[in-house]
Motif scaffolding. Structure first.
Motif, PDB file in Angstrom:
ATOM      1  N   TYR A 156     -10.981 -62.260  -2.634  1.00 49.44           N
ATOM      2  CA  TYR A 156     -11.802 -61.326  -1.867  1.00 49.44           C
ATOM      3  C   TYR A 156     -11.731 -61.566  -0.352  1.00 49.44           C
ATOM      4  O   TYR A 156     -11.623 -60.619   0.437  1.00 49.44           O
ATOM      5  CB  TYR A 156     -13.258 -61.405  -2.331  1.00 49.44           C
ATOM      6  N   SER A 157     -11.787 -62.794   0.055  1.00 55.60           N
ATOM      7  CA  SER A 157     -11.826 -63.083   1.495  1.00 55.60           C
ATOM      8  C   SER A 157     -10.533 -62.699   2.208  1.00 55.60           C
ATOM      9  O   SER A 157     -10.527 -62.491   3.427  1.00 55.60           O
ATOM     10  CB  SER A 157     -12.105 -64.575   1.719  1.00 55.60           C
ATOM     11  N   THR A 162      -9.072 -51.976   3.721  1.00 52.87           N
ATOM     12  CA  THR A 162      -9.119 -50.868   2.762  1.00 52.87           C
ATOM     13  C   THR A 162      -8.322 -51.231   1.520  1.00 52.87           C
ATOM     14  O   THR A 162      -7.387 -52.045   1.574  1.00 52.87           O
ATOM     15  CB  THR A 162      -8.544 -49.576   3.371  1.00 52.87           C
ATOM     16  N   LEU A 163      -8.701 -50.614   0.402  1.00 51.40           N
ATOM     17  CA  LEU A 163      -8.053 -50.871  -0.878  1.00 51.40           C
ATOM     18  C   LEU A 163      -7.550 -49.567  -1.477  1.00 51.40           C
ATOM     19  O   LEU A 163      -8.153 -48.506  -1.279  1.00 51.40           O
ATOM     20  CB  LEU A 163      -9.024 -51.529  -1.860  1.00 51.40           C
ATOM     21  N   PRO A 181     -17.830 -55.273  -1.790  1.00 48.90           N
ATOM     22  CA  PRO A 181     -17.950 -55.900  -3.117  1.00 48.90           C
ATOM     23  C   PRO A 181     -17.906 -54.881  -4.249  1.00 48.90           C
ATOM     24  O   PRO A 181     -17.337 -55.148  -5.314  1.00 48.90           O
ATOM     25  CB  PRO A 181     -19.308 -56.611  -3.030  1.00 48.90           C
ATOM     26  N   GLY A 182     -18.487 -53.699  -4.017  1.00 47.47           N
ATOM     27  CA  GLY A 182     -18.495 -52.685  -5.065  1.00 47.47           C
ATOM     28  C   GLY A 182     -17.124 -52.142  -5.383  1.00 47.47           C
ATOM     29  O   GLY A 182     -16.768 -51.975  -6.557  1.00 47.47           O
ATOM     30  N   PRO A 368     -21.023 -48.706 -12.788  1.00 51.38           N
ATOM     31  CA  PRO A 368     -19.620 -49.097 -12.651  1.00 51.38           C
ATOM     32  C   PRO A 368     -18.711 -47.887 -12.810  1.00 51.38           C
ATOM     33  O   PRO A 368     -18.876 -47.100 -13.731  1.00 51.38           O
ATOM     34  CB  PRO A 368     -19.415 -50.093 -13.812  1.00 51.38           C
ATOM     35  N   PRO A 369     -17.740 -47.693 -11.911  1.00 47.55           N
ATOM     36  CA  PRO A 369     -16.844 -46.549 -12.022  1.00 47.55           C
ATOM     37  C   PRO A 369     -15.880 -46.718 -13.179  1.00 47.55           C
ATOM     38  O   PRO A 369     -15.600 -47.838 -13.605  1.00 47.55           O
ATOM     39  CB  PRO A 369     -16.096 -46.546 -10.693  1.00 47.55           C
ATOM     40  N   THR A 370     -15.373 -45.601 -13.696  1.00 46.98           N
ATOM     41  CA  THR A 370     -14.365 -45.637 -14.749  1.00 46.98           C
ATOM     42  C   THR A 370     -12.992 -45.527 -14.125  1.00 46.98           C
ATOM     43  O   THR A 370     -12.804 -44.847 -13.121  1.00 46.98           O
ATOM     44  CB  THR A 370     -14.568 -44.483 -15.735  1.00 46.98           C
TER      45      THR A 370
END
Length: 371
Positions: A156-157, A162-163, A181-182, A368-370
């Motif tokens: 994470y760090s 952007t992802l 985090p989400g 939580p997203p699918t």
């Protein structure tokens, strides 16, 4: 564009095969969701309707396949796949509903239950000797969840600002979202939900009302136990497969794996494997285990299963019976269970899910997203 056309053709093929297989895999005494006596399963009204339904479904599938390629080329976007799938599903559902109404009318006009002795049966050993799910199959899911969480915390760090977005069958590198985090731990949240909800579902199915037949009580009870144990095994194995797919998606989102067609194929191979296992199980065992052979000594009772059509609605998909204490009952369409909407507990469950959906819609909570 070629890949899009091939995807559309594959989608049409899968939907057509699924629609064609529905009456083929169904229990003989429940053609198109209508309860009929065992002596009527070969009635001309049923066989004619089966043949007509199968031919029309295949014809629609061929027409959809022929028309989908030009539609994809003209549209040039993946959105056309959703439109074609929706139209084909709607047509197949209409055909199934028409067959259901036709057989129900033939049953009513022919008075198929005249002269029969109707009954229901109960297995008193179901509570004292219930089916034992293979709970050790949860270990792979828990291991994958722990491993994905550990990798995410370590990574994470060093993630970029952007992802890439989790979308459908893989990673959409052209659409990026802010790293939070989400968004970063969305695969972990989905894994957590699956790892918790699947065992809860298995436990609920084990305690659901058994699907037994008054005409062959001992035989149907034994077959249903085998069927239920197999379903529980496949569900728990499916949870592990889903968690593995989510792990591979997470590795792509976290820039550990490079998204590519090969990576996408490997990512979804576990889900394809469990889907194939479910199909093979359904063909070999049948709904509620009706394809399993009878054992010596499992003779008939002289009764027929009670005609409970008045409690089933929308072609055998919705069950409403206020006098039945069961909360979950086996559906007449496919290897699925449904809530007894005549039981207040069922409405409580639906209210909880509706409330969660409403809170998410209002932005109060974030589920939580699918993928």
């Amino acid at each position: 564009m070629t890949l899009l056309v091939l995807a559309c053709l594959a989608q049409v093929t899968l939907l057509t095969v699924a629609a064609w297989a529905l009456p083929v895999l169904a229990r003989p005494t429940l053609p198109f969701g209508v309860r009929v006596p065992a002596g009527r399963v070969a009635d001309p009204a049923i066989t004619a309707r089966r043949l007509r339904y199968s031919r029309t479904v295949v014809t629609l599938g061929v027409l959809a396949a022929l028309g989908s390629a030009p539609a994809v080329v003209l549209a040039g976007t993946p959105d056309v796949l959703t439109t074609i799938a929706a139209l084909l599903c709607a047509a197949d559902i209409a055909l199934y509903a028409a067959a259901h109404r036709a057989i129900r009318a033939a049953k009513r006009h022919g008075d198929w239950y005249a002269g029969t002795r109707q009954a229901v049966t109960a297995d008193t050993t179901w509570r004292t000797h219930p089916v034992r799910p293979p709970w050790p199959l949860l270990i792979p899911s828990l291991t994958l969840l722990a491993g994905t969480t550990a990798i995410g915390l370590t990574r994470y760090s060093s993630l970029p600002d952007t992802l890439a977005t989790l979308r459908g069958l893989g990673i959409d590198t052209h659409h990026r979202v802010a790293t939070t985090p989400g968004t970063a731990f969305a695969p972990v949240l989905s894994q957590t939900a699956i790892t918790i909800l699947v065992p809860v579902l298995v436990a609920a199915l084990i305690r659901a009302r058994p699907e037994t037949d008054a005409e062959h009580p001992a035989n149907s009870a034994r077959r249903y136990r085998i069927y239920l144990r197999g379903i529980a095994t496949l569900l728990l194995a499916g949870a592990a497969c889903a968690d593995l797919t989510l792990l591979l998606l997470a590795l792509q989102q976290w820039n550990i794996l490079t998204p590519s067609p090969l990576t996408t194929a490997v990512t979804w191979a576990p889900m394809a494997a469990i889907a194939a296992a479910l199909l093979i199980f359904g063909v070999r065992v049948g709904e509620a285990g009706h394809r399993l052979p009878a054992l010596p000594g499992e003779s008939g009772s002289g009764y027929v299963q009670r005609d409970d059509d008045p409690y089933w609605h929308l072609a055998g998909t919705i069950y409403i019976n206020r006098h039945d204490p069961a909360i979950l009952v086996h559906q007449r369409l496919g290897s699925r269970w449904t809530l007894n909407l005549g039981n207040p507990v069922a409405w409580t469950v639906l209210a909880v899910f509706a409330s969660l959906a409403l809170l998410q819609l209002l932005g109060i909570i974030d589920l939580p997203p699918t993928s």
